[in-house]
Design an enzyme around this catalytic site. Structure first.
Site, PDB file in Angstrom:
ATOM      1  CE  LYS A  71      51.263  14.631  59.038  1.00 21.11           C
ATOM      2  NZ  LYS A  71      52.242  15.558  59.523  1.00 21.11           N
ATOM      3  CG  ASP A 107      55.778  15.257  58.400  1.00 23.47           C
ATOM      4  OD1 ASP A 107      55.831  16.223  57.617  1.00 23.47           O
ATOM      5  OD2 ASP A 107      54.721  14.818  58.889  1.00 23.47           O
TER       6      ASP A 107
HETATM    7  P1  NAP Z   1      48.023  14.308  65.484  1.00 26.35           P
HETATM    8  O1  NAP Z   1      48.528  13.030  64.936  1.00 26.35           O
HETATM    9  O2  NAP Z   1      46.552  14.487  65.639  1.00 26.35           O
HETATM   10  O3  NAP Z   1      48.737  14.515  66.907  1.00 26.35           O
HETATM   11  C1  NAP Z   1      48.512  15.670  67.665  1.00 26.35           C
HETATM   12  C2  NAP Z   1      49.080  15.485  69.064  1.00 26.35           C
HETATM   13  O4  NAP Z   1      48.738  16.654  69.808  1.00 26.35           O
HETATM   14  C3  NAP Z   1      48.489  14.302  69.842  1.00 26.35           C
HETATM   15  O5  NAP Z   1      49.394  13.880  70.824  1.00 26.35           O
HETATM   16  C4  NAP Z   1      47.261  14.964  70.491  1.00 26.35           C
HETATM   17  O6  NAP Z   1      46.796  14.284  71.640  1.00 26.35           O
HETATM   18  C5  NAP Z   1      47.849  16.296  70.888  1.00 26.35           C
HETATM   19  N1  NAP Z   1      46.806  17.298  71.049  1.00 26.35           N
HETATM   20  C6  NAP Z   1      45.819  17.615  70.173  1.00 26.35           C
HETATM   21  N2  NAP Z   1      45.039  18.583  70.700  1.00 26.35           N
HETATM   22  C7  NAP Z   1      45.546  18.855  71.927  1.00 26.35           C
HETATM   23  C8  NAP Z   1      45.162  19.747  72.957  1.00 26.35           C
HETATM   24  N3  NAP Z   1      44.119  20.555  72.825  1.00 26.35           N
HETATM   25  N4  NAP Z   1      45.890  19.753  74.101  1.00 26.35           N
HETATM   26  C9  NAP Z   1      46.956  18.919  74.241  1.00 26.35           C
HETATM   27  N5  NAP Z   1      47.374  18.049  73.304  1.00 26.35           N
HETATM   28  C10 NAP Z   1      46.666  18.034  72.151  1.00 26.35           C
HETATM   29  O7  NAP Z   1      48.524  15.564  64.605  1.00 26.35           O
HETATM   30  P2  NAP Z   1      49.903  15.700  63.807  1.00 26.35           P
HETATM   31  O8  NAP Z   1      49.705  15.264  62.437  1.00 26.35           O
HETATM   32  O9  NAP Z   1      50.953  15.097  64.650  1.00 26.35           O
HETATM   33  O10 NAP Z   1      50.069  17.303  63.753  1.00 26.35           O
HETATM   34  C11 NAP Z   1      50.311  18.039  64.919  1.00 26.35           C
HETATM   35  C12 NAP Z   1      50.661  19.495  64.569  1.00 26.35           C
HETATM   36  O11 NAP Z   1      51.911  19.550  63.880  1.00 26.35           O
HETATM   37  C13 NAP Z   1      49.640  20.176  63.671  1.00 26.35           C
HETATM   38  O12 NAP Z   1      49.493  21.503  64.100  1.00 26.35           O
HETATM   39  C14 NAP Z   1      50.300  20.138  62.306  1.00 26.35           C
HETATM   40  O13 NAP Z   1      49.868  21.193  61.470  1.00 26.35           O
HETATM   41  C15 NAP Z   1      51.769  20.309  62.685  1.00 26.35           C
HETATM   42  N6  NAP Z   1      52.680  19.754  61.680  1.00 26.35           N
HETATM   43  C16 NAP Z   1      53.513  20.593  61.007  1.00 26.35           C
HETATM   44  C17 NAP Z   1      54.400  20.095  60.069  1.00 26.35           C
HETATM   45  C18 NAP Z   1      55.329  21.015  59.333  1.00 26.35           C
HETATM   46  O14 NAP Z   1      55.863  20.626  58.286  1.00 26.35           O
HETATM   47  N7  NAP Z   1      55.583  22.186  59.852  1.00 26.35           N
HETATM   48  C19 NAP Z   1      54.433  18.728  59.799  1.00 26.35           C
HETATM   49  C20 NAP Z   1      53.590  17.894  60.516  1.00 26.35           C
HETATM   50  C21 NAP Z   1      52.701  18.416  61.449  1.00 26.35           C
HETATM   51  P3  NAP Z   1      45.429  13.405  71.533  1.00 26.35           P
HETATM   52  O15 NAP Z   1      45.804  12.192  70.727  1.00 26.35           O
HETATM   53  O16 NAP Z   1      45.102  13.150  72.958  1.00 26.35           O
HETATM   54  O17 NAP Z   1      44.424  14.264  70.814  1.00 26.35           O
END
Ligand code: NAP
Length: 267
Positions: A71, A107
């Site tokens: 993203k 989103d």
């Molecule tokens: P992202 O940009 O990669 O951000 C993920 C966040 O979670 C970052 O702060 C990351 O920290 C942290 N993280 C990742 N692995 C971790 C772990 N093992 N322990 C602790 N923190 C961790 O991803 P995103 O696009 O924001 O998506 C995040 C989640 O939201 C996903 O599961 C996605 O499917 C969900 N989502 C759902 C919707 C919906 O419509 N329902 C919409 C958007 C997203 P680091 O940077 O340190 O890795």
């Protein structure tokens, strides 16, 4: 000849994604022909991202959704951002106009529309995670007068959000202060398949909080199970997924998205 729409999703991992079901239902309900394909692109594979974006630019694709982990990574590859996407600095939807690639963030409105539907009220919110989805979530919570604290495994990432969006505070995910939050939002992938046994929350929950998990695969995450066992109301991210997909569909096609049909496709 009638147009056949071609949409797709960039992300990794993509197994269990419900986006194809949603968009196929929207296409069918609007009487349009088309497809929605999954394009798994591993983290850091900029070459593959560029290849797929070239298909959008030259009209072989009509719209792309973007999910974890691209993203923010995809931003330098776009020509411009909508006002919302510019403020959030993360996108989940891309379309082309006159061969220019435009990034949008559905989103943010999708999250707040679903939060309203859940009937959640209060003032204080804790957001777990500080990545792309967190940026969308905190931007809308802030404009809706919530006091937002961000917890992330890298404090620097949480602090960056606090200063950028003028939030209340930052902390580490493993040392969350005992406080009476009205709302807890999980934006980390913890609990998402294939890591169903992981949970971003240890210990007791604040009494009366609503727990909103953006994760929707599995439909009830470990975080939701634990919160429900503690007597809290919870929801998964399917409602937000539907709202953001409906907005993207309308942007890509110019046709209204039939949310009832999309909801039935998720059932
Ligand atoms: P992202 O940009 O990669 O951000 C993920 C966040 O979670 C970052 O702060 C990351 O920290 C942290 N993280 C990742 N692995 C971790 C772990 N093992 N322990 C602790 N923190 C961790 O991803 P995103 O696009 O924001 O998506 C995040 C989640 O939201 C996903 O599961 C996605 O499917 C969900 N989502 C759902 C919707 C919906 O419509 N329902 C919409 C958007 C997203 P680091 O940077 O340190 O890795």
């Amino acid at each position: 000849m009638n147009k056949t729409y071609r949409f797709g999703l960039l992300g990794y991992p993509l197994q269990g994604s419900r986006s194809p079901d949603l968009h196929k239902a929207a296409l069918q309900a609007a009487g349009l022909a088309g497809e929605y394909r999954l394009y798994p692109v591993e983290p850091g594979d900029i070459k593959r991202l560029e290849e797929l974006l070239a298909h959008l630019r030259n009209g072989n694709l009509d719209g792309l959704s973007v999910t974890i982990p691209h993203k923010q990574a995809v931003l330098p590859l776009l020509d411009s951002l909508s006002e919302t996407a510019h403020a959030i600095r993360a996108i989940n939807t891309i379309y082309a106009r006159d061969s220019r690639l435009i990034g949008e963030n559905t989103d943010a409105p999708g999250f707040i529309m679903d939060l309203d539907k859940q009937g959640v009220s209060g003032r204080t919110c804790l957001v777990l995670g500080a990545g792309g989805a967190a940026r969308a979530v905190v931007s809308r919570l802030k404009t809706n007068d919530w006091e937002v604290t961000v917890a992330a495994r890298r404090t620097s990432q949480a602090e960056a959000l606090v200063s950028e969006f003028d939030l209340s505070g930052a902390c580490r995910l493993d040392s969350i202060p005992q406080a009476n939050f009205d709302l807890i939002v999980n934006t980390t992938p913890l609990g998402m398949i294939p890591n169903e046994q992981s949970c971003p929350w240890e210990g007791d929950f604040p009494t009366g909080a609503f727990v909103y998990d953006l994760v929707y695969k599995p439909p009830e995450t470990l975080l939701m199970q634990r919160a429900r066992a503690a007597g809290l109301r919870t929801c998964n991210g399917l409602g937000m997924l539907l709202e953001q997909a409906a907005l993207a569909f309308e942007m890509w096609t110019g046709y209204p998205a039939n949310k009832d049909a999309m909801k039935r496709a998720l059932a």
